[in-house]
Motif scaffolding. Structure first.
Motif, short mmCIF file in Angstrom:
data_model
loop_
_atom_site.label_atom_id
_atom_site.label_comp_id
_atom_site.label_asym_id
_atom_site.label_seq_id
_atom_site.Cartn_x
_atom_site.Cartn_y
_atom_site.Cartn_z
N THR A 93 40.66 40.74 39.88
CA THR A 93 40.71 39.66 38.78
C THR A 93 41.60 39.92 37.66
N TYR A 121 43.39 35.48 42.86
CA TYR A 121 42.21 36.38 42.92
C TYR A 121 42.71 37.21 44.25
N ARG A 153 38.16 41.92 32.78
CA ARG A 153 39.24 41.40 33.67
C ARG A 153 40.35 42.44 33.79
#
Length: 338
Positions: A60, A143, A336
């Motif tokens: 991600t 993703y 992330r």
């Protein structure tokens, strides 16, 4: 490419013509295999050898493209590196792509092409996959989720249960490159730099380590970095992990950014490094094996594991000779990044 739309719509996930065109003209064009029938619901695989390794991961990262890679190449390297440090040769990947409505098709194609190149470079086939389109605002652009299969090739057992008092700890290269590269790419702090992510395959390094007697354990220090791997070792073995700060490789530019913004490079994710534990008598052989491989030229012996009275911990002998105890990561310093 003949895909007419320039951005992803919900229709690209409805199972009809738009979805077929997306798969055919973006994913299959870059990832199709000449030896596998990837049009079937379940692909037939050939797995030589008696024992396999199997892993799965999700990605991600933000931004989706960064100096040295993208979420596409990161997905390949992150998954295949988990197989490599377990002593396996990666063979096959599956790929699930969760794409947000409105995502730019040109960027999607760059990411998928990057993923295809990374897989091709290490001889891995993307054998199966699926796409889902999420409504606008319910995703971070794209993703990726991957599953990897490899055949065990390492001649001796690897794992934390093999680690013994006195064993040496090595790392295959500088820490923190990936975390700081991604952070600078976000331009959140008004900083710019030429730090490039270390995201790459470690298969060459792990294959070379197969020739080293006394190798006990290997791990790629992704989320949580070196310190998280060290705490895993301490918990599993009951031994203290003693690190030597002057020996730990960190690029000056990475250390400068960390000092400016209050980050600790020992906690930052790497995506192309190996932490290895070896018998002390094999430490120099292991170091030489790492340094002969691409990506391992700056490898170092950075500490040892040892039996001490009291609770097992992770300690760091500092540049000035002091002792610092490295606590287990709690907060996420850079969200992330993988």
């Amino acid at each position: 490419m003949t895909l007419q739309d320039s951005h992803i719509s919900l229709a690209h996930g409805n199972g009809g013509r738009f979805m077929r065109e997306l798969i055919d003209e973006v994913f299959a064009r870059h990832l199709a295999s000449d030896t596998l029938d990837t049009t079937a619901d379940a692909v037939r695989l050939s797995l030589p050898g008696e024992e396999i390794r199997f892993t799965t991961d999700g990605f991600t990262v933000q931004p989706l493209e960064f100096p040295g890679g993208s979420i596409g190449s990161l997905a390949v390297h992150g998954t295949t590196n988990d197989l490599a440090v377990a002593g396996a040769d990666p063979l096959y990947l599956s790929l699930n792509a969760f794409i947000e409505e409105g995502f730019d098709v040109a960027q999607l194609e760059r990411i998928v092409a990057d993923l295809g190149r990374a897989a091709s470079e290490i001889g891995v086939s993307v054998a199966a996959g699926d796409t889902k389109v999420l409504p606008r605002g319910q995703g971070g652009g794209i993703y990726l989720a991957t599953t990897g299969i490899g055949v065990l090739r390492h001649p001796t057992p690897l794992g934390m249960k093999q680690i013994r008092d006195g064993d040496a700890i090595l790392v295959s290269g500088p820490l923190g490159d990936h975390g700081i590269s991604v952070m600078l790419a976000r331009e959140q702090f008004g900083l710019r730099g030429d730090i490039i992510s270390d995201a790459s395959s470690v298969l060459g390094i792990t294959c070379a380590m197969r020739e080293v007697p006394g190798i006990r354990f290997m791990r790629d220090p992704t989320r949580g970095g070196l310190v998280s791997v060290a705490h895993e070792i301490a918990r599993a073995t009951g031994l203290t992990v003693a690190l030597d700060e002057p020996a730990i490789p960190v690029r000056p530019a990475v250390r400068t950014v960390c000092d400016m913004l209050g980050y600790d490079p020992y906690y930052l994710a790497c995506e192309g490094r190996v932490v290895a534990v070896v018998d002390p008598g094999s430490a120099q052989d292991a170091l030489s094996a790492m340094r002969r491989q691409s990506g391992g030229e700056l490898a170092e012996v950075i500490g040892c594991v040892r039996q001490q009275s009291g609770e097992a911990c992770v300690s760091l002998k500092t540049e000035v000779g002091g002792l610092r105890f490295l606590q287990e990561l709690e907060d996420d310093p850079l969200p992330r990044i993988c």
